[in-house]
Design an enzyme around this catalytic site. Structure first.
Site, PDB file in Angstrom:
ATOM      1  N   ASP A  86     -19.909 -16.726  55.967  1.00 40.99           N
ATOM      2  CA  ASP A  86     -19.845 -16.568  54.512  1.00 40.99           C
ATOM      3  C   ASP A  86     -18.404 -16.414  54.010  1.00 40.99           C
ATOM      4  OD1 ASP A  86     -22.916 -15.700  53.460  1.00 40.99           O
ATOM      5  OD2 ASP A  86     -22.501 -15.466  55.584  1.00 40.99           O
ATOM      6  N   ASP A 122     -16.304 -16.724  61.289  1.00 42.03           N
ATOM      7  CA  ASP A 122     -17.239 -16.112  60.354  1.00 42.03           C
ATOM      8  C   ASP A 122     -17.879 -17.241  59.520  1.00 42.03           C
ATOM      9  OD1 ASP A 122     -18.307 -14.181  58.467  1.00 42.03           O
ATOM     10  OD2 ASP A 122     -16.657 -14.752  57.147  1.00 42.03           O
TER      11      ASP A 122
HETATM   12 MG   LIG Z   1     -17.026 -13.653  55.369  1.00 41.29          MG
END
Ligand SMILES: [Mg+2]
Length: 276
Positions: A77, A75
């Site tokens: 962010d 991922d």
């Molecule tokens: Mg995230």
């Protein structure tokens, strides 16, 4: 036999004593310590030990084979980078409190991710697209150990895929900057230098992240158990469940509960401990 990892480069006298009392004497490999035990300890024992030595402690799944790992999917962010891009973009149009409250709830798993993204992006309507570059230049920072992690993976011949419920504007720049192998994210609609408040094409939510993992497995001719998936939010869980090893990185409680392993103290480079 079960392998326990203690993600610490040095252990002080007190920490060593506690570990020895719990499991026996650890031995050092690269930047961490390991102990082999006969039976898998309970999660409670592991979290108690982690708590008392203030370090990350993980148990390798029985069927985990480090030598077979060919892909890491991560991922963006709050995992690879320290911010939530959408929240920072929102700051430029003075809706950061509204947007970050939605992001926070979505990451805890309280909102449907896709619907929450549509709502957040709509709040950005009319914003000058130069704000995206400003977020990238002024606010986006990699989480600790990111570069060491990616370099270490490439050195071991492991590919790196970045997948994000955020935006291609950021994944594509990181893809180039960090020489990543694959990336996928949402495309923000733009017209006349302004954001239209829409996402173009299918939304990269929880299912799309898991689909990307399977798609890459097909492309690389590997099995999902040869993949390590890393994330911090509820929308990472499907992808994490599909992988051979899942790592919750400084993650929301719901994610920590469901992941095979957790890092709450160390940086991203500690993920290299799993493949040492
Ligand atoms: Mg995230």
């Amino acid at each position: 036999m079960t392998t326990i990892l203690i993600h610490s480069n040095v252990l002080n006298f007190e920490q060593s004593k506690v570990i020895e009392r719990t499991f026996g004497k650890p031995f050092k490999i690269d930047n961490h310590y390991r102990i082999h035990v006969k039976n898998r300890p309970s999660n409670e024992t592991i979290s108690q030990l982690a708590e008392s030595i203030q370090a990350d402690v993980n148990v390798l799944p029985e069927d985990f084979n480090a030598k077979e790992i060919k892909l890491v999917i991560s991922d963006m962010d709050s995992t690879l980078i320290s911010i939530e891009c959408v929240d920072e973009i929102a700051d430029f149009i003075n809706v950061k409190p509204e947007v970050s409250a939605i992001t926070e709830a979505a990451m805890r798993g309280e909102l449907d991710f896709e619907a929450s993204l549509v709502k957040r992006v709509a709040l950005l309507t009319g914003l000058d697209t130069s704000a995206l570059q400003q977020v990238f230049d002024e606010r986006l920072t990699l989480n600790p150990g990111a570069k060491t992690w990616i370099k270490g993976l490439h050195k071991s011949g492991i590919k790196f895929a970045l997948v994000s419920g955020g935006f291609t504007f950021f994944t594509e720049r990181l893809h180039t900057q960090l020489k990543l192998d694959f990336s996928r994210a949402n495309l923000l609609g733009e017209a006349q230098g302004k954001l239209t408040g829409e996402v173009i094409g299918g939304i990269i939510g929880a299912q799309a992240k898991a689909d990307f993992l399977h798609e890459l497995c097909e492309q690389l001719e590997i099995q999902p158990n040869q993949v390590i998936a890393v994330g911090d939010g509820a929308n990472d869980l499907l992808m994490m469940h599909a992988a051979g090893l899942s790592v919750a990185y400084h993650a929301k409680p719901a994610v920590q509960q469901q992941a095979m392993t957790c890092l709450n103290h160390r940086g991203l480079d500690a993920i290299l401990d799993f493949i040492a």
